[in-house]
Motif scaffolding. Structure first.
Motif, PDB file in Angstrom:
ATOM      1  N   HIS A  60      -6.100  -5.081   4.422  1.00 34.24           N
ATOM      2  CA  HIS A  60      -5.659  -3.811   3.855  1.00 34.24           C
ATOM      3  C   HIS A  60      -5.351  -3.921   2.361  1.00 34.24           C
ATOM      4  O   HIS A  60      -5.614  -2.976   1.608  1.00 34.24           O
ATOM      5  CB  HIS A  60      -4.408  -3.305   4.593  1.00 34.24           C
ATOM      6  CG  HIS A  60      -4.683  -2.713   5.935  1.00 34.24           C
ATOM      7  ND1 HIS A  60      -5.035  -3.477   7.024  1.00 34.24           N
ATOM      8  CD2 HIS A  60      -4.675  -1.426   6.365  1.00 34.24           C
ATOM      9  CE1 HIS A  60      -5.209  -2.682   8.080  1.00 34.24           C
ATOM     10  NE2 HIS A  60      -5.013  -1.441   7.701  1.00 34.24           N
ATOM     11  N   MET A  61      -4.797  -5.042   1.927  1.00 34.71           N
ATOM     12  CA  MET A  61      -4.357  -5.159   0.535  1.00 34.71           C
ATOM     13  C   MET A  61      -5.464  -5.585  -0.419  1.00 34.71           C
ATOM     14  O   MET A  61      -5.468  -5.200  -1.586  1.00 34.71           O
ATOM     15  CB  MET A  61      -3.203  -6.156   0.434  1.00 34.71           C
ATOM     16  CG  MET A  61      -1.852  -5.593   0.831  1.00 34.71           C
ATOM     17  SD  MET A  61      -1.344  -4.155  -0.138  1.00 34.71           S
ATOM     18  CE  MET A  61      -1.329  -4.851  -1.792  1.00 34.71           C
ATOM     19  N   SER A  62      -6.399  -6.402   0.035  1.00 37.33           N
ATOM     20  CA  SER A  62      -7.462  -6.865  -0.857  1.00 37.33           C
ATOM     21  C   SER A  62      -8.557  -5.813  -0.958  1.00 37.33           C
ATOM     22  O   SER A  62      -8.751  -5.004  -0.042  1.00 37.33           O
ATOM     23  CB  SER A  62      -8.048  -8.186  -0.349  1.00 37.33           C
ATOM     24  OG  SER A  62      -8.590  -8.025   0.950  1.00 37.33           O
ATOM     25  N   LEU A  63      -9.269  -5.821  -2.086  1.00 35.85           N
ATOM     26  CA  LEU A  63     -10.361  -4.874  -2.302  1.00 35.85           C
ATOM     27  C   LEU A  63     -11.692  -5.516  -1.918  1.00 35.85           C
ATOM     28  O   LEU A  63     -11.769  -6.696  -1.620  1.00 35.85           O
ATOM     29  CB  LEU A  63     -10.383  -4.440  -3.769  1.00 35.85           C
ATOM     30  CG  LEU A  63      -9.131  -3.711  -4.268  1.00 35.85           C
ATOM     31  CD1 LEU A  63      -9.254  -3.388  -5.757  1.00 35.85           C
ATOM     32  CD2 LEU A  63      -8.874  -2.441  -3.469  1.00 35.85           C
ATOM     33  N   SER A  64     -12.746  -4.704  -1.958  1.00 32.55           N
ATOM     34  CA  SER A  64     -14.081  -5.198  -1.622  1.00 32.55           C
ATOM     35  C   SER A  64     -14.622  -6.066  -2.755  1.00 32.55           C
ATOM     36  O   SER A  64     -13.964  -6.249  -3.787  1.00 32.55           O
ATOM     37  CB  SER A  64     -15.021  -4.018  -1.361  1.00 32.55           C
ATOM     38  OG  SER A  64     -14.537  -3.220  -0.295  1.00 32.55           O
ATOM     39  N   LEU A  69     -13.277  -2.738  -6.785  1.00 36.61           N
ATOM     40  CA  LEU A  69     -12.964  -1.339  -7.068  1.00 36.61           C
ATOM     41  C   LEU A  69     -12.651  -0.539  -5.810  1.00 36.61           C
ATOM     42  O   LEU A  69     -11.772   0.323  -5.830  1.00 36.61           O
ATOM     43  CB  LEU A  69     -14.128  -0.663  -7.810  1.00 36.61           C
ATOM     44  CG  LEU A  69     -14.551  -1.254  -9.154  1.00 36.61           C
ATOM     45  CD1 LEU A  69     -15.804  -0.550  -9.657  1.00 36.61           C
ATOM     46  CD2 LEU A  69     -13.431  -1.121 -10.177  1.00 36.61           C
ATOM     47  N   THR A  70     -13.388  -0.786  -4.747  1.00 28.50           N
ATOM     48  CA  THR A  70     -13.268   0.025  -3.545  1.00 28.50           C
ATOM     49  C   THR A  70     -12.544  -0.723  -2.443  1.00 28.50           C
ATOM     50  O   THR A  70     -12.498  -1.951  -2.427  1.00 28.50           O
ATOM     51  CB  THR A  70     -14.662   0.454  -3.038  1.00 28.50           C
ATOM     52  OG1 THR A  70     -15.448  -0.726  -2.797  1.00 28.50           O
ATOM     53  CG2 THR A  70     -15.362   1.320  -4.067  1.00 28.50           C
ATOM     54  N   GLU A  71     -11.990   0.062  -1.507  1.00 27.68           N
ATOM     55  CA  GLU A  71     -11.261  -0.530  -0.402  1.00 27.68           C
ATOM     56  C   GLU A  71     -12.205  -0.908   0.731  1.00 27.68           C
ATOM     57  O   GLU A  71     -13.372  -0.532   0.756  1.00 27.68           O
ATOM     58  CB  GLU A  71     -10.200   0.452   0.089  1.00 27.68           C
ATOM     59  CG  GLU A  71      -9.104   0.684  -0.943  1.00 27.68           C
ATOM     60  CD  GLU A  71      -8.082   1.695  -0.490  1.00 27.68           C
ATOM     61  OE1 GLU A  71      -6.940   1.289  -0.167  1.00 27.68           O
ATOM     62  OE2 GLU A  71      -8.406   2.890  -0.462  1.00 27.68           O
ATOM     63  N   ARG A  72     -11.674  -1.666   1.670  1.00 27.16           N
ATOM     64  CA  ARG A  72     -12.446  -2.065   2.838  1.00 27.16           C
ATOM     65  C   ARG A  72     -12.769  -0.842   3.689  1.00 27.16           C
ATOM     66  O   ARG A  72     -12.075   0.176   3.612  1.00 27.16           O
ATOM     67  CB  ARG A  72     -11.659  -3.069   3.672  1.00 27.16           C
ATOM     68  CG  ARG A  72     -11.058  -4.223   2.900  1.00 27.16           C
ATOM     69  CD  ARG A  72     -12.064  -5.269   2.544  1.00 27.16           C
ATOM     70  NE  ARG A  72     -11.432  -6.434   1.902  1.00 27.16           N
ATOM     71  CZ  ARG A  72     -12.086  -7.512   1.519  1.00 27.16           C
ATOM     72  NH1 ARG A  72     -13.386  -7.588   1.704  1.00 27.16           N
ATOM     73  NH2 ARG A  72     -11.438  -8.523   0.948  1.00 27.16           N
ATOM     74  N   PRO A  73     -13.804  -0.917   4.519  1.00 29.68           N
ATOM     75  CA  PRO A  73     -14.141   0.217   5.394  1.00 29.68           C
ATOM     76  C   PRO A  73     -12.959   0.633   6.265  1.00 29.68           C
ATOM     77  O   PRO A  73     -12.229  -0.208   6.802  1.00 29.68           O
ATOM     78  CB  PRO A  73     -15.296  -0.326   6.240  1.00 29.68           C
ATOM     79  CG  PRO A  73     -15.918  -1.395   5.394  1.00 29.68           C
ATOM     80  CD  PRO A  73     -14.777  -2.027   4.655  1.00 29.68           C
ATOM     81  N   ASN A  74     -12.763   1.954   6.366  1.00 26.91           N
ATOM     82  CA  ASN A  74     -11.724   2.551   7.223  1.00 26.91           C
ATOM     83  C   ASN A  74     -10.307   2.201   6.792  1.00 26.91           C
ATOM     84  O   ASN A  74      -9.378   2.271   7.593  1.00 26.91           O
ATOM     85  CB  ASN A  74     -11.931   2.138   8.685  1.00 26.91           C
ATOM     86  CG  ASN A  74     -13.306   2.494   9.217  1.00 26.91           C
ATOM     87  OD1 ASN A  74     -13.832   3.569   8.925  1.00 26.91           O
ATOM     88  ND2 ASN A  74     -13.908   1.586   9.973  1.00 26.91           N
TER      89      ASN A  74
END
Length: 356
Positions: free
Chosen positions: A88-92, A96-101
Motif C-alpha cells: 500500500h505504501m510503496s509506488l509502482s 508515480l502511480t499506486e499499485r493496482p486496486n
C-alpha cells in the motif's frame, strides 16, 4: 489568555517528507479502508513483528525443541500484514502511480500533521507539528486562521498537481483563508520537503492564469521555511541507492527498505543539486525521468599492475541490463608525477525504455 481581538496573520502549514498522515481510501483488504496506513501500524494488525521480538527469536529456533508452532503461525500472519502494508505504501516502478486496486491519500487538516500515531501513549513519539499547533492555539489561533495543506509526500510536484490538483486547491485554500480573516495575507509555514513544496507553490501561483505576482503580493504575507533542503538532502541519494526504512528500522528489513525507498518519486526531487567545495564529485539527479550520474576518478592500478606496459588506448563500457554502451577509444595521458590517466568525455544516452 490571549485576546480574541489581537491581530494575527493566518498561518497555513505545509508539512515535510513523511509528515502528512496517510489513510487508505481503496483496497482489496476491505478491513483496511478508512484506516491510517502512515503510520498507525497497530490498527492494521501489525503489533509485535520486529527485530528481537519473541516472534523473531522464535523463528531462529526452527528445528529445536523450544520452537513454538503457535508463535510461528502468528509470525506468518503478521509477516503477511507487513507485506500488505508495504504494498500500500510503496509506488509502482514508474515512481508515480499506486499499485493496482490501492488508493492512499493524505489526511486533510491539522489532524493530518499533528501526530503520525495519535494516542495518549504515542503522541510524544510521533509528533510532527503537534507542539507547534498547540502553542499557536494557546496564542489564540483557531481553525479559522490556522490550517494545513497536507499532500502525498511520495509524489513529485508535477504529479501532485496532475493527480490531486494540489497546487490549484492550495491557491483556493489561501484565497478562502484570506477572505475569512478580513483580507489578511497568509504566512506559509513550511518544513523540510514542505519548503520545496511551498517554493514550488509560489512559482505555480506566479505562472497560473488566475495568479501572478500581484496574486502573491495580495494573498501571501511571508514564506517561512524551517529546515529547508533548498539545495537537496544527501539522505535522498541514500534512499535511491540503498533504500530507506523511514525510521521503521525495527520493522522493515533491508530489502523492504529498498523497495519502499526506491519507489518514491519525491526522493529524487530532494537529491542535492550542488555539492559543497571539496565534496566527492558523485551526484545522482533524477529530474522528470532522467538519471544523471557523475563518477569520480577510478583507480585501475590493481588491474594494470601485472602488465609490462600500459595499454595505449582504452574505452569505457557501461553495462545496463541487456544493453552495453561504449565510448570511443582514448589515448593515455601521463602527468608529471608519471601517473597515467584515461579520460572519457561525452554523455551516454540510455534507451528510452530503460527502467531506472
Amino acid at each position: 489568555m490571549p485576546s480574541d481581538n489581537a491581530f494575527r496573520y493566518p498561518v497555513l502549514i505545509i508539512p515535510g517528507f513523511m509528515s502528512s498522515g496517510m489513510e487508505i481510501k481503496e483496497s482489496d483488504t476491505k478491513s483496511w479502508v478508512g484506516k491510517r496506513v502512515w503510520i498507525n501500524l497497530n490498527s492494521l494488525g501489525f503489533q509485535s513483528l520486529h527485530r528481537g521480538s519473541a516472534l523473531d527469536i522464535n523463528e531462529s529456533l526452527r528445528g529445536e525443541s523450544s520452537f513454538s508452532e503457535e508463535k510461528h503461525r502468528e509470525y506468518e500472519r503478521q509477516f503477511k500484514c507487513k507485506s500488505k502494508w508495504l504494498h500500500h505504501m510503496s509506488l509502482s516502478n514508474d515512481m508515480l502511480t499506486e499499485r493496482p486496486n490501492v488508493k492512499v491519500r493524505p489526511i486533510s487538516g491539522l489532524n493530518g500533521v499533528d501526530y503520525l500515531t495519535p494516542g495518549a501513549l504515542t503522541n510524544h513519539l510521533s509528533y510532527v507539528f503537534g507542539p507547534v499547533i498547540r502553542a499557536l492555539q494557546e496564542a489564540g489561533y483557531t481553525d479559522n486562521d490556522l490550517q494545513a495543506a497536507t499532500y502525498d509526500w511520495r509524489l513529485p510536484p508535477s504529479e501532485l498537481e496532475k493527480r490531486d490538483q494540489y497546487f490549484t486547491n492550495t491557491m483556493r485554500q489561501v484565497e478562502e483563508m484570506r477572505k475569512r480573516n478580513n483580507n489578511t495575507p497568509i504566512v506559509l509555514l513550511c518544513h523540510s520537503l514542505g519548503c520545496k513544496t511551498g517554493h514550488y507553490f509560489l512559482n505555480f501561483a506566479k505562472d497560473h492564469p488566475e495568479g501572478g505576482e500581484n496574486w502573491i503580493k495580495k494573498h501571501i504575507h511571508a514564506y517561512m521555511p524551517v529546515g529547508a533542503p533548498h539545495l537537496g538532502a544527501p539522505k535522498a541519494v541514500r534512499a535511491t541507492i540503498d533504500g530507506d526504512k523511514m525510521g521503521l528500522d525495527a520493522f522493515l528489513n533491508d530489502e523492504e527498505g529498498l523497495i519502499l525507498g526506491r519507489s518514491l518519486g519525491s526522493g529524487p526531487w530532494l537529491a542535492p543539486r550542488e555539492l559543497p567545495r571539496k565534496a566527492p564529485p558523485v551526484v545522482f539527479i533524477r529530474k522528470e525521468g532522467v538519471l544523471e550520474i557523475t563518477v569520480p576518478p577510478i583507480d585501475c592500478s590493481d588491474l594494470l599492475r601485472e602488465r609490462k606496459d600500459s595499454p595505449p588506448k582504452l574505452r569505457l563500457a557501461i553495462i545496463f541490463g541487456k544493453d552495453v554502451l561504449t565510448s570511443d577509444f582514448t589515448s593515455a595521458k601521463v602527468s608529471r608525477g608519471k601517473f597515467i590517466s584515461y579520460e572519457f568525455p561525452g554523455t551516454f544516452q540510455f534507451p528510452t525504455t530503460a527502467d531506472i
